[in-house]
Design a protein around this motif. Structure first.
Motif: not given
Length: 560
Positions: A543-552
């Motif tokens: 699962v790729v999700m944004p963390v502080f504006g970064i795709a993580t």
């Protein structure tokens, strides 16, 4: 002719021609007058006669005779061409000063004999200097009665002919800034077509294991230059191929630009490609070799070829004799890998401009001409008839490596490369194995024989995805990726059965890794990720999700 003639360029260039002629060096010293005759022959692509017309006027003028004498210039042409040439012939002030003689325009008679016009030109030739010899371009022979009668007139008058092709080529070889800009644009277009079309197409062919003939692939490159997306904003009508693209593989190589792509199918080994594109009459050239799963010795030879090119570039600068630059590259090969000296191409390039190949300015051991700032060269060097010791098929046994660029000569610094297409091994090597496949090799030799294909194709697809950059994968590529995923699942099941057959009664399930992507190239390029939305990557169970504006990425094992 409803076209404009760039008068300033004409005056600058005709002045340069006369200055060099008056110096009297080499064959220039033997010529009392210069004759340039251009007839009509659609089969002639490059000729010194048409090149000098393009250089002076910006256009080719068919059925036109130019006579350059010591104190006058005579042009004989049709009425329309005479009207065009009036732009430089009829002047208000002293624009024809500074050693440039005035122009006399003669209108060619279509239905009658041109004897009267010919007599005027012969009279001018005989009044020029000694009046005994005419400088001509001996290789240029145009058909037709008009050209025949003019050549017979020169012979009948007993005028001696001297070939001035080399000295005129040397005069035209130094490019003005405007010419350099056209050649830089030509080189840029060539680089774009190679990178965005040819290399991409080869990747597709290897990925899908297609059978494509060299000649068909070459034809597709020629069609590609009709599409604006490959031309960097240039008008397609101003772009043409310098020669039909030359694509070679499968043991049959000839490292020359006079050969044509054969009808053999492309072989996935060493694939050489040469292509040159002409923009507004000015040429460029590019040569690259793509290698599919090259053995280490091939990689070593290729890396050495890059070093030879670097060594050559160091010596290609203003004031250096062409033969000295050539010998420096030869000596480097002798010193570092003497066994490859006999394999090296016999010449290492040539000067280029309106004509693709300048025969008098070839990079070889005999050429005594000195390089000058502003010259543009096509350098091309390669090793032929190399042997692949690891080859299992006949097509793999012999291979060649060939690289080349369009370069500009500078005053003190090494030459500038105008075709900066990456050519390190990582950029031209297509490696079909990836980390997953290496793991499979460790787990079982028998299984490896059956499981290679899917993983190799998946690796190549990942490489292709990298080339796409920020663009999304196409629907076709997604379909292929899904097919490979299904194939890999079948392979895993087959491997499990094979390892059980080898006598392993108990197989402990290895604990699944919680690493989503082994390197950044495996990260999807989907639009949702760029838009900072949550994206589920089923292929890598992530699962790729944004963390502080970064795709993580978060592996499913981590979430569980």
């Amino acid at each position: 002719m409803a076209v404009n003639l760039e008068k300033d360029a004409y005056y600058r260039r005709i002045k340069r021609l006369y200055m060099n002629w008056k110096k009297g060096e080499d064959e220039f010293g033997k010529a009392d007058a210069i004759v340039v005759s251009v007839g009509v022959d659609e089969e002639i692509v490059y000729a010194k006669s048409t090149a000098i017309q393009t250089w002076l006027f910006g256009y080719e003028l068919t059925d036109t005779i130019m006579v350059f004498c010591d104190t006058k210039i005579i042009f004989l042409a049709s009425k329309k061409k005479v009207d065009f040439l009036k732009q430089v012939a009829i002047t208000k002030g002293n624009e024809n000063a500074n050693g440039v003689p005035p122009i006399t325009l003669l209108t060619r008679e279509k239905n009658e004999s041109n004897k009267a016009n010919f007599d005027k030109m012969i009279e001018a030739i005989k009044a020029s200097k000694e009046g005994k010899t005419v400088g001509i371009f001996s290789k240029d022979k145009f058909p037709g009665e008009y050209m025949k009668s003019w050549n017979e007139t020169i012979s009948a008058e007993g005028l001696e002919k001297v070939d001035i092709s080399a000295v005129v080529a040397y005069t035209m070889a130094v490019k003005e800034d405007g010419e350099l800009n056209l050649m830089k644009k030509a080189a840029s277009i060539t680089s774009e077509v190679y990178s965005k079309f040819f290399k991409e197409r080869v990747m597709e062919i290897v990925d899908a294991d297609e059978k494509v003939r060299h000649s068909k692939l070459a034809e597709s490159v020629e069609k590609a230059i009709e599409e604006k997306k490959y031309l960097g904003g240039a008008d397609p009508s101003t772009v043409e191929m310098c020669y039909p693209p030359i694509i070679q593989s499968g043991g049959n190589y000839s490292l020359k630009f006079s050969v044509v792509s054969d009808k053999n199918h492309m072989h996935f080994g060493a694939i050489t490609c040469a292509m040159g594109i002409r923009y507004k009459s000015y040429c460029s050239n590019l040569v690259r070799t793509l290698m599919v799963d090259p053995p280490q010795e091939m990689q070593d030879n290729y890396n050495f070829l890059l070093l030879v090119e670097e060594e050559l570039l160091k010596h290609l600068k203003h004031g250096v004799k062409i033969s000295d630059a050539y010998n420096a590259a030869q000596d480097y090969v002798k010193k570092e890998k003497s066994e490859l000296v006999a394999k090296l191409t016999k010449n290492l390039g040539f000067a280029m401009g309106i004509e693709f190949r300048e025969g008098s300015l070839v990079l070889n051991a005999k050429n005594q001409y000195k390089l000058k700032k502003g010259m543009v060269l096509s350098i091309s060097l390669g090793f032929a008839d190399l042997v692949n010791k690891e080859a299992k098929k006949d097509e793999q046994k012999k291979y060649a490596l060939f690289i080349g660029d369009t370069i500009q000569i500078n005053e003190e610094d090494a030459a500038t490369i105008l075709t900066p297409v990456k050519k390190k091994i990582k950029n031209v090597g297509i490696f079909l194995k990836n980390d997953d496949e290496e793991d499979e090799e460790e787990e079982g030799d028998d299984a490896e024989e059956l499981l290679g294909k899917g993983a190799r194709s998946a690796a190549l697809l990942a490489d292709r995805t990298r080339l796409l950059g920020k663009n999304e994968m196409t629907a076709e590529e997604k379909r292929r990726a899904h097919q490979r995923e299904l194939a890999n699942n079948l392979n895993e099941e087959a491997k499990r059965r094979l390892t059980e057959q080898k006598g392993e009664q108990e197989i402990q399930k290895a604990r699944k890794s919680n690493v989503s992507y082994k390197n950044v190239s495996q990260m999807p390029r989907e639009k949702d990720i760029r838009d900072m939305k949550i994206f589920i990557d089923k292929k890598y169970e992530t699962v790729v999700m944004p963390v502080f504006g970064i795709a993580t990425p978060f592996h499913i094992a981590t979430i569980k």
